[in-house]
Design a protein around this motif. Structure first.
Motif, PDB file in Angstrom:
ATOM      1  N   TRP A 139       0.792  -1.232   0.000  1.00  0.00           N
ATOM      2  CA  TRP A 139       0.000   0.000   0.000  1.00  0.00           C
ATOM      3  C   TRP A 139       0.828   1.287   0.000  1.00  0.00           C
ATOM      4  CZ3 TRP A 139      -4.377  -0.509  -2.003  1.00  0.00           C
ATOM      5  CH2 TRP A 139      -5.112  -1.690  -1.842  1.00  0.00           C
ATOM      6  N   PRO A 140       1.916   1.366   0.749  1.00  0.00           N
ATOM      7  CA  PRO A 140       2.723   2.600   0.638  1.00  0.00           C
ATOM      8  C   PRO A 140       3.202   2.876  -0.789  1.00  0.00           C
ATOM      9  CG  PRO A 140       3.342   1.390   2.595  1.00  0.00           C
ATOM     10  CD  PRO A 140       2.410   0.494   1.819  1.00  0.00           C
ATOM     11  N   MET A 141       3.563   1.808  -1.540  1.00  0.00           N
ATOM     12  CA  MET A 141       3.994   1.996  -2.927  1.00  0.00           C
ATOM     13  C   MET A 141       2.814   2.381  -3.822  1.00  0.00           C
ATOM     14  SD  MET A 141       7.213   1.754  -2.984  1.00  0.00           S
ATOM     15  CE  MET A 141       7.417   1.885  -4.752  1.00  0.00           C
ATOM     16  N   VAL A 142       1.636   1.871  -3.504  1.00  0.00           N
ATOM     17  CA  VAL A 142       0.437   2.258  -4.264  1.00  0.00           C
ATOM     18  C   VAL A 142       0.143   3.736  -4.046  1.00  0.00           C
ATOM     19  CG1 VAL A 142      -2.058   1.924  -4.498  1.00  0.00           C
ATOM     20  CG2 VAL A 142      -0.556  -0.065  -4.200  1.00  0.00           C
ATOM     21  N   TYR A 143       0.205   4.172  -2.780  1.00  0.00           N
ATOM     22  CA  TYR A 143      -0.033   5.589  -2.482  1.00  0.00           C
ATOM     23  C   TYR A 143       1.036   6.459  -3.150  1.00  0.00           C
ATOM     24  CZ  TYR A 143      -3.025   3.620   1.178  1.00  0.00           C
ATOM     25  OH  TYR A 143      -3.979   2.917   1.858  1.00  0.00           O
ATOM     26  N   LEU A 144       2.289   5.981  -3.086  1.00  0.00           N
ATOM     27  CA  LEU A 144       3.384   6.730  -3.712  1.00  0.00           C
ATOM     28  C   LEU A 144       3.143   6.885  -5.209  1.00  0.00           C
ATOM     29  CD1 LEU A 144       6.229   8.019  -3.648  1.00  0.00           C
ATOM     30  CD2 LEU A 144       7.157   5.717  -4.026  1.00  0.00           C
TER      31      LEU A 144
END
Length: 456
Positions: free
Chosen positions: A109-114
């Motif tokens: 999820w952090p990479m998706v948000y990024l």
């Protein structure tokens, strides 16, 4: 503004560097705040900067491949699309890298948000960079010099980029060299559009002497010379056009590359192919696959496989290329053609060795015969094995004229390397969803030939 033009490269570099720095800072924040705390063996400070450096290197590679830094050359929408595609691949690879560091799957999820934040950032950056570039470097005022043929085709293409080119005047070479040269002096640049070679060479040297930029439509002989080797054996420069087949080691490497890539891809897309096959069969009960004779290396004829995208017996009246709004195309066919999925069965041709992943697209024998009547050199493209994708497909369109496609294919044949093949495969991913690359020819055409204007 003439003086400012010398700083174009520096301005483009600074604008490109700006977005790379912004994206890297965004990634550093995600790494430091969201991933580093949950990884069992966190890095020391140098390791953290190494992670950012690897991210920057991947950004550099993918933005170069997809031309995402060509601010002055491409339109703002294509820049945004190229940047987003680059970011997508970089972030996917970075996530896999994080999983390896963590020694197990880690939350995505952090990479998706990024990725979502990055997409927003590149939109603002692209619009701002384009505005700055246009303000600093307005379109060049250009004169077009042409010969026996009307230059409308090239004019329409260049006129679609009014932010970069402003064609102010046309002059026919028949007015005489002195008149043409005097007119050229009034402009920042000149387009030499299919004029006799001797006059063209004189004008190129004249523009070089007067520091005027010259855009030249190349002839086939020019493209062959671009692939020539330099020889410094004597005190006079020599260009060697070897015109020989590619080395055995290259051919072997290319074959291994084809199989290593296409077999896993075939397994991966097999469920999609099954769904397409069912939809085609349910639509009209006709055959799923469409077989057709095509030409490959040295003029050898083979049977190409495609998903049938037209109604049964749609070509009873003879072979012709797909047209815009072609009534012969089925509803399912229209969808799979738009995303190039009708080409998926050619995986079989590649495994059999009849085609390669990268090479000139195979043409039908009867249509190739039509092209030869006005382009005797059309068979030059048979010096390489036919491909699923190619240089002409990446840099041209479906309805690009046969002569221009021949130039693109010949450029590939003269310069092909494994690195170029890899770049073309990655570039193909970019053009799959671009409508202009699947657009048919105009109504009433049986081939892509309109008014093939050229001067050998």
């Amino acid at each position: 503004m003439k003086g400012a033009n010398r700083y174009k490269k520096e301005v483009r570099t600074l604008l490109s560097l700006l977005i790379v720095v912004i994206l890297c800072l965004a990634y550093r924040y995600v790494w430091m705040q969201m991933y580093r705390p949950i990884i069992p063996d966190p890095f020391w400070n140098r390791g953290n900067w190494l992670m950012v450096a690897l991210y920057a290197i991947m950004l550099y590679i993918f933005t170069k491949i997809y031309g995402a830094r060509k601010i002055g050359d491409w339109g703002v929408l294509e820049i945004i699309y190229s940047q987003m595609l680059s970011i997508f691949f970089v972030n996917v690879l970075t996530y896999l890298q994080l999983c390896l560091i963590n020694r197990w799957m880690i939350t995505p999820w952090p990479m998706v948000y990024l990725t979502c934040v990055d997409f927003s950032l590149v939109v603002f950056w692209a619009c701002g960079a384009k505005a700055i570039y246009k303000k600093l470097f307005p379109p060049r005022e250009i004169i077009m010099v042409y010969g026996d043929h009307d230059p409308d085709g090239l004019f329409i293409k260049m006129n679609s980029r009014k932010d970069k080119y402003h064609i102010c005047e046309f002059v026919n070479i028949g007015q005489g060299m002195e008149v043409v040269q005097q007119k050229i002096l009034r402009y920042e640049a000149v387009i030499l559009c299919d004029i006799p070679a001797e006059m063209r060479n004189d004008l190129v040297k004249y523009c070089f002497e007067k520091n005027i930029r010259a855009y030249v439509t190349p002839k086939l002989s020019d493209i062959i010379l671009l692939g020539a080797d330099n020889s410094n054996i004597f005190d006079s420069p020599l260009l060697i056009c070897k015109n020989t087949e590619r080395r055995t080691d290259y051919q072997l490497a290319k074959r291994i590359f084809d199989l290593v890539i296409i077999i896993p891809v075939g397994i991966l897309v097999s469920p999609i192919m099954l769904i397409i096959a069912i939809l085609i069969k349910l639509q009209d009960g006709g055959p799923v696959f469409y077989r057709q004779p095509r030409l490959t290396l040295n003029g050898k004829v083979f049977q190409i496989y495609k998903f049938r995208s037209m109604w049964v017996e749609s070509e009873k009246g003879g072979a012709r290329l797909a047209q815009k709004h072609d009534s012969r195309i089925t509803p399912v066919g229209r969808v799979i053609r738009a995303i190039h999925f009708d080409e998926l069965p050619q995986i079989i041709n590649i495994i059999k060795g009849e085609m390669s992943i990268v090479g000139p697209r195979p043409e039908r024998p009867e249509i190739a015969e039509e092209y030869r009547k006005s382009i005797p050199e059309f068979d030059f493209r048979l010096k390489a094995k036919a491909g699923l994708t190619g240089y002409a497909q990446v840099h041209g369109k479906y309805n690009t004229s046969p002569y221009d496609k021949l130039k693109l294919d010949l450029y590939y044949i003269e310069h092909q390397t494994m690195l170029m093949d890899i770049e073309l495969v990655l570039m193909t991913i970019k053009i799959v969803f671009m409508k202009e690359n699947t657009e048919g020819v105009d109504e009433g055409q049986t081939t892509a030939m309109q008014d093939d204007r050229r001067n050998h």
